[in-house]
Scaffold this motif. Structure first.
Motif, PDB file in Angstrom:
ATOM      1  N   ASP A  75      -5.227  -1.761   2.397  1.00  0.00           N
ATOM      2  CA  ASP A  75      -5.827  -2.214   3.163  1.00  0.00           C
ATOM      3  C   ASP A  75      -4.864  -3.655   3.749  1.00  0.00           C
ATOM      4  N   ARG A  76      -5.313  -4.285   4.560  1.00  0.00           N
ATOM      5  CA  ARG A  76      -4.328  -5.466   4.949  1.00  0.00           C
ATOM      6  C   ARG A  76      -4.672  -6.635   4.016  1.00  0.00           C
ATOM      7  N   ARG A  77      -5.507  -6.951   3.443  1.00  0.00           N
ATOM      8  CA  ARG A  77      -5.640  -7.907   2.456  1.00  0.00           C
ATOM      9  C   ARG A  77      -4.853  -7.667   1.205  1.00  0.00           C
ATOM     10  N   THR A  78      -4.872  -6.444   0.839  1.00  0.00           N
ATOM     11  CA  THR A  78      -3.775  -6.104  -0.228  1.00  0.00           C
ATOM     12  C   THR A  78      -2.555  -6.037   0.217  1.00  0.00           C
ATOM     13  N   VAL A  83       2.654  -8.836  -0.521  1.00  0.00           N
ATOM     14  CA  VAL A  83       3.725  -9.522   0.177  1.00  0.00           C
ATOM     15  C   VAL A  83       3.990 -10.946  -0.452  1.00  0.00           C
ATOM     16  N   ARG A  84       2.886 -11.605  -0.704  1.00  0.00           N
ATOM     17  CA  ARG A  84       2.999 -12.908  -1.660  1.00  0.00           C
ATOM     18  C   ARG A  84       3.504 -12.691  -3.040  1.00  0.00           C
ATOM     19  N   GLY A 103       8.872  -1.491   5.809  1.00  0.00           N
ATOM     20  CA  GLY A 103       8.883  -0.248   5.865  1.00  0.00           C
ATOM     21  C   GLY A 103       7.867   0.431   4.875  1.00  0.00           C
ATOM     22  N   ALA A 104       7.970  -0.037   3.828  1.00  0.00           N
ATOM     23  CA  ALA A 104       7.160   0.281   2.632  1.00  0.00           C
ATOM     24  C   ALA A 104       5.810   0.129   2.981  1.00  0.00           C
ATOM     25  N   LEU A 105       5.545  -1.175   3.477  1.00  0.00           N
ATOM     26  CA  LEU A 105       4.090  -1.435   3.957  1.00  0.00           C
ATOM     27  C   LEU A 105       3.284  -0.580   5.100  1.00  0.00           C
ATOM     28  N   GLY A 106       4.445   0.073   6.032  1.00  0.00           N
ATOM     29  CA  GLY A 106       4.173   0.847   7.220  1.00  0.00           C
ATOM     30  C   GLY A 106       3.695  -0.208   8.115  1.00  0.00           C
ATOM     31  N   VAL A 107       4.320  -1.551   8.369  1.00  0.00           N
ATOM     32  CA  VAL A 107       3.877  -2.546   9.176  1.00  0.00           C
ATOM     33  C   VAL A 107       5.385  -2.873   9.826  1.00  0.00           C
ATOM     34  N   ASN A 117       4.267 -16.476   6.832  1.00  0.00           N
ATOM     35  CA  ASN A 117       3.706 -17.719   7.534  1.00  0.00           C
ATOM     36  C   ASN A 117       2.593 -18.026   7.281  1.00  0.00           C
ATOM     37  N   ARG A 118       1.339 -17.080   7.089  1.00  0.00           N
ATOM     38  CA  ARG A 118      -0.065 -17.413   6.877  1.00  0.00           C
ATOM     39  C   ARG A 118       0.100 -17.973   5.586  1.00  0.00           C
ATOM     40  N   GLU A 119       0.696 -17.421   4.751  1.00  0.00           N
ATOM     41  CA  GLU A 119       0.492 -17.845   3.033  1.00  0.00           C
ATOM     42  C   GLU A 119       1.108 -19.266   3.180  1.00  0.00           C
TER      43      GLU A 119
END
Length: 125
Positions: A75-78, A83-84, A103-107, A117-119
């Motif tokens: 899911d997005r949060r995970t 990424v962090r 690529g690994a995250l499918g995004v 940037n959010r982090e």
């Protein structure tokens, strides 16, 4: 590997070597960039460190094993948490790191940059 796999030093370092995606070699096979480890003054084993790009692939595979599924299915949060973790481990200093992680995250790369940037905004950077 030419050295006995049951040597205490080999047993001690093998989990770390495996986690890094490195390779164990006999000390006689060591090249200048390899790390030779000694036990009581005797060379026992050499460690060949992986290339940075191979390390990233290894880290991503380990994260998939940890989560029990392909990273793209998280899911997005995970994914943001992944990424962090990858940023803390230097994944984005590797050439094409963002593309590889995306690529690994499918995004998209844009999404990975948004997560970063959010982090950083949350940290007040």
């Amino acid at each position: 590997m030419t050295e006995p796999a049951d040597h205490p030093l080999v047993a001690a370092v093998k989990p770390l070597v495996d986690a890094m995606g490195a390779e164990l070699l006999g000390p006689d096979e060591a090249q200048p960039d390899d790390v030779v480890l000694a036990w009581e003054g005797e060379d026992v084993i050499a460690v060949r460190l992986p290339q940075l790009s191979e390390s990233l692939d290894h880290i991503l595979a380990a994260m998939e094993r940890r989560h029990g599924m392909p990273l793209a299915e998280l899911d997005r949060r995970t994914k943001q948490s992944v990424v962090r973790t990858l940023e803390a481990r230097g994944a984005f200093s590797v050439r094409h790191g963002v593309e590889t992680v995306a690529g690994a995250l499918g995004v998209s790369r844009f999404t990975v940059y948004n997560y970063l940037n959010r982090e950083n905004a949350a940290k007040g950077e």
